[in-house]
Design a protein around this motif. Structure first.
Motif, short mmCIF file in Angstrom:
data_model
loop_
_atom_site.label_atom_id
_atom_site.label_comp_id
_atom_site.label_asym_id
_atom_site.label_seq_id
_atom_site.Cartn_x
_atom_site.Cartn_y
_atom_site.Cartn_z
N GLY A 1 0.82 -1.22 -0.06
CA GLY A 1 -0.08 -0.10 0.05
C GLY A 1 0.80 1.24 0.00
O GLY A 1 1.99 1.32 0.62
N ALA A 2 0.30 2.42 -0.78
CA ALA A 2 0.79 3.85 -0.76
C ALA A 2 -0.35 4.57 0.25
O ALA A 2 -1.41 4.76 -0.29
N ASP A 3 0.41 5.42 0.89
CA ASP A 3 -0.35 6.49 1.66
C ASP A 3 -0.75 7.77 0.66
O ASP A 3 -0.07 8.52 0.37
N VAL A 4 -2.22 7.51 0.44
CA VAL A 4 -2.64 8.54 -0.55
C VAL A 4 -3.61 9.74 0.22
O VAL A 4 -4.43 10.20 -0.49
N THR A 5 -3.02 9.93 1.35
CA THR A 5 -4.13 10.56 2.21
C THR A 5 -4.24 12.15 1.84
O THR A 5 -4.93 12.91 1.70
N SER B 1 -6.54 16.89 -0.80
CA SER B 1 -6.43 17.94 -1.73
C SER B 1 -7.54 18.25 -2.81
O SER B 1 -8.10 19.08 -3.05
N MET B 2 -8.09 16.86 -2.84
CA MET B 2 -9.38 16.74 -3.41
C MET B 2 -10.69 17.26 -2.82
O MET B 2 -11.33 18.01 -3.17
N ALA B 3 -10.53 16.95 -1.45
CA ALA B 3 -11.61 17.41 -0.42
C ALA B 3 -11.32 19.06 -0.88
O ALA B 3 -12.58 19.70 -0.35
N SER B 4 -10.39 19.59 -0.46
CA SER B 4 -9.98 21.05 -0.40
C SER B 4 -10.56 21.72 -1.62
O SER B 4 -11.19 22.66 -1.62
N ALA B 5 -10.28 20.82 -2.76
CA ALA B 5 -10.61 21.54 -4.11
C ALA B 5 -12.26 21.73 -4.21
O ALA B 5 -12.73 22.50 -4.72
N LEU B 6 -12.84 20.47 -3.86
CA LEU B 6 -14.51 20.47 -3.79
C LEU B 6 -14.93 21.50 -2.91
O LEU B 6 -15.94 22.10 -3.26
N LEU B 7 -14.35 21.56 -1.81
CA LEU B 7 -14.66 22.70 -0.67
C LEU B 7 -14.68 24.07 -1.62
O LEU B 7 -15.78 24.91 -1.44
N PHE B 8 -13.36 24.49 -2.10
CA PHE B 8 -13.31 25.61 -2.74
C PHE B 8 -14.34 25.82 -3.84
O PHE B 8 -14.85 27.06 -3.91
#
Length: 217
Positions: A116-120, A125-132
């Motif tokens: 696994g790779a940590d993609v948090t 970033s996606m959540a921040s973009a959606l909020l903006f």
């Protein structure tokens, strides 16, 4: 307990989580990086524990994650899935997993490998973009965003209503399209000096809309 292989040591150096589980989804091995990321100090804390216990309660709400593991075990092959987990010290992470069933002699006891790779940060970033996007779309003030070359990437509904243009008529063009010629050149110069210094700039532009009518913003 399973011993770390040279390949799994490489995963440590790359910042990747490696977990090996048996057919009952009990943990036999977690690499050093994985233990740290999940909030554990040593393998003995997780050895032979159910995989779900390492991931908090999140996989219960993400049945596709467990389904992929079971399908991989039943039909072999490799599966790819992203799933959230809660670490032992309470952090919430998103991990992108590659799940593989290995039939090699050294994997008989724990044939299911999860890498696994940590993609948090990507999810944040996606959540921040959606909020903006939500804030910008509903903001009564005009918002126009450009790239470094001053090509318009986004104009919110307030900006479109003020200028009279549709989004497809604005995106890809430059803000000069709104210039009326009535804004003093010193205003633009002051703006670029402030922005170039990383400062906030406030001022007024005298522009024109699609119909040629003058407005100030």
């Amino acid at each position: 307990m399973s011993q770390e292989t040279p390949q799994e040591s490489i995963y440590d150096a790359l910042g990747m989580v490696v977990i090996r589980v048996d057919a009952d989804l009990r943990v036999w091995y977690v690499n050093s990086f994985g233990l740290r990321l999940l909030g554990f100090a040593r393998l003995g804390q997780v050895f032979r524990r159910p995989l779900l216990e390492l991931f908090g309660a999140d996989p219960i709400s993400s049945p596709e994650f467990l389904a992929e593991i079971r399908d991989c075990s039943a039909h072999r092959g490799v599966r790819q899935v992203e799933a959230p987990l809660t670490t032992n010290d309470g952090r919430r992470l998103w991990i992108s997993w590659s799940i593989e069933y290995r039939a090699a002699a050294d994997a008989i006891l724990a044939p299911i490998f999860l890498v696994g790779a940590d993609v948090t940060r990507v999810h944040q970033s996606m959540a921040s973009a959606l909020l903006f996007q939500h804030i910008a779309q509903n903001n009564p003030l005009s918002i126009v965003i450009t790239d470094a070359d001053l090509t318009i990437l986004f104009a919110n509904p307030a900006a479109l209503a003020m200028t009279g243009y549709a989004a497809e008529e604005v995106v890809g063009r430059r803000p000069q399209m709104f210039r009326s010629g009535l804004t003093p050149e010193e205003t633009y110069q002051a703006m670029w000096v402030a922005l170039g210094a990383g400062l906030t700039w406030r001022g007024d532009f005298i522009n024109h809309n699609e119909d040629g009518e003058i407005y100030t913003e």
